[in-house]
Design an enzyme around this catalytic site. Structure first.
Site, short mmCIF file in Angstrom:
data_model
loop_
_atom_site.label_atom_id
_atom_site.label_comp_id
_atom_site.label_asym_id
_atom_site.label_seq_id
_atom_site.Cartn_x
_atom_site.Cartn_y
_atom_site.Cartn_z
CG HIS A 1 -0.23 0.02 2.54
ND1 HIS A 1 0.34 1.15 3.08
CD2 HIS A 1 -0.02 -0.97 3.46
CE1 HIS A 1 0.87 0.87 4.26
NE2 HIS A 1 0.68 -0.40 4.51
CB CYS B 1 1.92 -3.54 5.16
SG CYS B 1 0.32 -4.06 5.82
#
Length: 381
Positions: A303, A322
């Site tokens: 992201h 992430c």
């Protein structure tokens, strides 16, 4: 009980002396249909069959009250016929069979029966929409609302054909999830046909499936992205050509990113990420994470990140697991690395993480069965 039909000679034929057939006349074809006419509570599989003696079958039709026909196949010698899918529950069927003997004289037989009603039914959900274009890592995943006991019967009722000729196998994760994939990533441009024939399959005693549907999907271009957690960069390769190398930040020392091959399963231009939902308490709650794409069920995303300084990317690993790319708040700048990668990715693309200080992601954590060896995929099921 078997229903028998025997062909009769035409009215214009001359009867041999004594009223008996000629010694050289071929015996009439005899057609047998099971179950017998009027049968009830017939099993949805294993009972319907048609056979011929002293001749061959030339046509078999099995239809329900609405005229929908049950597909089936003749044996190689045309003396038998069976359906090639399960019958529906609590349904009346009509059978018409035609055969002929060695001299071409025809006979016709008919029968009607009703299948057993289901005590309960189970539903089937899946993750690829009809007509979709997906990445080369896409996995067809089915979930069921009740545990399945006859896993082999349900698995075999899902038929997948790839025009590339690739073999596609199913693998059960527990008793309520069934995933399908080929041995290697799909070839770009592959057309895939899926026939769900779960209707009438007894998944557990008295519990039957209801799904009978077809879909097709297309495998688009091949895009595989390799994230090197130690080098803090990712390399995007499409159809064998490198598109771009992008600096990233991955999991911090205490919260490293999973290694392994992961598949993009969701895309969100903006989404909320609350650490409390993935076991991190109140460590973070970001309402507007830009350009987010899910890689695991447990909360791994690739992201955009607007809250870290731009020089973090390619230099430090600071995330909670992430993969982060430089971005701006609001997802409105198309020139950021995160926006570029988001716009150039589709569901089913592969993101492979290497050189991270963590284990390889579990194959059922997302659509990540690529991390299971092929000789284990589907074994024993």
């Amino acid at each position: 009980m078997l229903l028998l039909a025997t062909a009769c000679s035409g009215s214009g034929e001359e009867e041999p002396e004594g009223g008996s057939p000629s010694a050289t006349e071929a015996p009439a074809v005899e057609i047998a249909i099971a179950p017998g006419d009027g049968a009830t509570d017939v099993a949805t599989s294993g009972e319907l069959r048609v056979s011929a003696e002293h001749g061959t079958l030339t046509g078999v039709s099995v239809t329900d009250a609405d005229g929908a026909e049950v597909p089936g196949e003749l044996t190689e010698d045309a003396t038998g016929w069976e359906p090639d899918e399960h019958l529906a529950n609590d349904t009346a069927y009509t059978v018409t069979a035609v055969g002929e003997n060695a001299e071409g004289r025809e006979a016709t037989a008919g029968s009607g029966f009703t299948t057993v009603a289901a005590d309960e039914t189970f539903t089937t959900n899946w993750n690829i929409s009809d007509g979709a274009t997906v990445g080369v890592g896409m996995v067809l995943s089915l979930t069921f609302d009740t545990p399945i006991e006859d896993t082999a019967a349900v698995r075999d009722a899902v038929r997948i054909t790839a025009d590339s000729g690739a073999e596609v196998r199913g693998h059960w994760f527990g008793t309520q999830r069934l995933d399908f994939r080929p041995e290697e990533y799909w070839e770009a441009g592959t057309e895939v046909e899926v026939s769900f024939r779960v209707r009438g399959v007894e998944g557990a005693p008295g519990v039957y499936g209801t799904l009978r549907e077809d879909l097709t999907f297309t495998v688009g271009r091949s895009q595989v992205t390799t994230v090197d957690a130690a080098a803090k960069e990712m390399r995007v390769v499409r159809d064998g050509e490198e598109l771009r190398t992008v600096p990233v930040t991955t999991g911090a020392e205490a919260t490293p990113t999973w290694n392994g091959r992961m598949v993009i399963t969701e895309k969100h231009r903006e989404t909320r990420m609350d650490g409390a939902t993935v076991g991190f308490g109140g460590e973070y709650d970001i309402p507007d994470v830009p350009h987010a794409m899910r890689l695991s069920t447990s909360g791994t995303f690739i992201h955009g990140n607007y809250w870290a300084s731009s020089d973090t990317f390619g230099r430090d690993n600071v995330s909670h697991g992430c993969v982060g790319l430089d971005d701006t708040r609001g997802a409105g700048d198309p020139d950021t690395p995160a926006a570029w990668f988001y716009d150039n990715s589709i569901i089913g693309d592969v993101v492979e993480v290497i050189n991270s200080e963590d284990d390889v992601i579990a194959p059922d954590n997302g659509l990540n069965g690529w991390n299971m060896p092929w000789d284990e995929w589907g074994a024993g099921q």
